[in-house]
Design an enzyme around this catalytic site. Structure first.
Site, PDB file in Angstrom:
ATOM      1  N   HIS A  86      85.544  63.515  33.646  1.00 42.31           N
ATOM      2  CA  HIS A  86      86.263  62.764  34.685  1.00 42.31           C
ATOM      3  C   HIS A  86      86.315  63.497  36.014  1.00 42.31           C
ATOM      4  O   HIS A  86      86.673  62.911  37.029  1.00 42.31           O
ATOM      5  CB  HIS A  86      87.674  62.382  34.205  1.00 42.31           C
ATOM      6  CG  HIS A  86      88.671  63.485  34.126  1.00 42.31           C
ATOM      7  ND1 HIS A  86      89.004  64.117  32.951  1.00 42.31           N
ATOM      8  CD2 HIS A  86      89.442  64.062  35.077  1.00 42.31           C
ATOM      9  CE1 HIS A  86      89.934  65.022  33.184  1.00 42.31           C
ATOM     10  NE2 HIS A  86      90.215  65.018  34.468  1.00 42.31           N
ATOM     11  N   ASP A 117      85.067  63.424  27.235  1.00 43.08           N
ATOM     12  CA  ASP A 117      85.510  64.055  28.481  1.00 43.08           C
ATOM     13  C   ASP A 117      84.873  65.429  28.686  1.00 43.08           C
ATOM     14  O   ASP A 117      85.531  66.386  29.077  1.00 43.08           O
ATOM     15  CB  ASP A 117      87.034  64.160  28.545  1.00 43.08           C
ATOM     16  CG  ASP A 117      87.531  64.213  29.990  1.00 43.08           C
ATOM     17  OD1 ASP A 117      86.720  63.991  30.903  1.00 43.08           O
ATOM     18  OD2 ASP A 117      88.729  64.478  30.192  1.00 43.08           O
ATOM     19  N   SER A 194      91.819  70.476  35.695  1.00 38.88           N
ATOM     20  CA  SER A 194      90.890  69.813  34.781  1.00 38.88           C
ATOM     21  C   SER A 194      89.543  70.517  34.790  1.00 38.88           C
ATOM     22  O   SER A 194      88.962  70.767  35.846  1.00 38.88           O
ATOM     23  CB  SER A 194      90.698  68.352  35.185  1.00 38.88           C
ATOM     24  OG  SER A 194      91.756  67.556  34.742  1.00 38.88           O
TER      25      SER A 194
END
Length: 341
Positions: A86, A117, A194
């Site tokens: 993402h 992911d 992230s």
């Protein structure tokens, strides 16, 4: 689902789960690049930051809606980088910031698996050092860990300094909305973390920070590194896993206002980005479309969307039923057929 939006902003973009990853039939256990049984001394957080300072990179991604990004882990050699899908899905350009001198190095996506992911990037060159990889299967609740990364959002491009937070492992082999083999920790994951590493007390990477919940600071999650490496090995071939090329997150009341868009409804799965030239793009899927059915199956979560895609294979054609909202507030029900890659 406010936590889902929080995940999105950690990467300075909406949560990217537009394709499906992972073959469930795992036939091999990934071999850590550094044995977790090595008699490494316990390191302080300061020593961990020093040890991994050239192994954790800041990723700057340019999306149609703005500039954002996240963090990444140098893997195996000085050119490959593991991060969250993402962070880069839907980006028109990707740069990796050299942690030693601040130079921006161009990067390309080798392949990605958004339902897992996980994305694998390659840089042209860089002063990077491969991160020491541990064995996440040996993790136990109560172990001390630290999370590393470069916080950033759309409006704040973040710190140029590596940021560290400290905590313990709360739970292992957890799952959430289609993601499996997650590590729950109370080490805070800030916006932009992230794709950065979760590191054990021996300075070994045991996870990839991927999501957290606003207002629930004790609930932060990382993808176990053994799972991430397993997926990464598949991505080396340069083929996306069940790829459609759209960033998707679950819609909820108030999301449209937060994103500055108009939506006809407060449910469905919201498309927040589409890769140029992808199957989703070729099928006419666009920003702010709401997905309700995949091949006639009602999907009310990103995990449910991925479950349908996981039952298909590359080359299969699927039908997406959507609602499109126009600028004047009117809406239209449409459908599109796209072929998985």
């Amino acid at each position: 689902m406010r936590g889902r939006l929080g995940v999105a902003l950690f990467a300075a973009a909406a949560l990217a789960v537009g394709a499906c990853g992972g073959d469930d039939g795992k036939d091999a256990t990934p071999v850590p690049s550094e044995s977790a049984t090595a008699a490494d001394a316990t390191l302080t957080p300061q020593q961990i930051v020093e040890r991994l300072s050239s192994s954790v990179v800041r990723i700057r991604a340019t999306y149609p809606e703005g500039v954002g990004g996240g963090s990444g882990i140098v893997w195996e050699d000085a050119r490959r980088i593991l991060t969250n899908a993402h962070v880069v899905l839907g980006a028109g350009a990707i740069k990796v910031v050299d942690p030693k001198d601040g130079r921006e190095v161009s990067a390309k996506v080798i392949a990605l698996s958004p339902c897992d992911d996980v994305a694998l990037l390659e840089v042209e060159r860089g002063n990077f050092t491969p991160a020491p990889i541990g064995d996440s299967d040996r993790l136990e609740p109560g172990e001390e860990v630290v999370a590393l990364g470069y916080p950033a959002t759309f409006t704040d491009q973040g710190s140029s300094k590596l940021v560290v937070t400290r905590g313990i492992v709360s739970k292992v082999h957890d799952s959430f909305d289609g993601l499996t083999d997650l590590i729950q920790t109370d080490a805070a994951i800030n916006p932009g973390n992230s794709g950065g590493p979760l590191v054990n007390s021996r300075g070994q990477v045991v996870g990839i920070n991927t999501l957290g919940f606003w207002g629930k600071q004790a609930q932060n999650f990382a993808i176990a590194i053994n799972e991430a490496v397993f997926v990464g090995e598949k991505l080396k071939a340069g083929k996306h896993l069940h790829y459609i090329g759209a960033r998707i997150e679950q819609n909820y009341p108030g999301l449209a206002q937060e994103l500055g868009i108009r939506l006809a409804y407060t449910d469905g799965l919201l498309v927040t980005g589409v890769d140029a030239g992808s199957p989703a793009d070729e099928a006419g899927l666009g920003y702010s479309d709401l997905i309700y059915y995949v091949d006639g199956v009602w999907v009310d979560s990103v995990g449910g969307f991925c479950d349908v895609l996981r039952s298909r294979k590359a080359g299969d054609t699927i039908r997406l039923d959507i609602t499109r909202t126009y600028r004047d507030g009117s809406s239209e029900d449409l459908y599109g057929n796209l072929t998985l890659r």
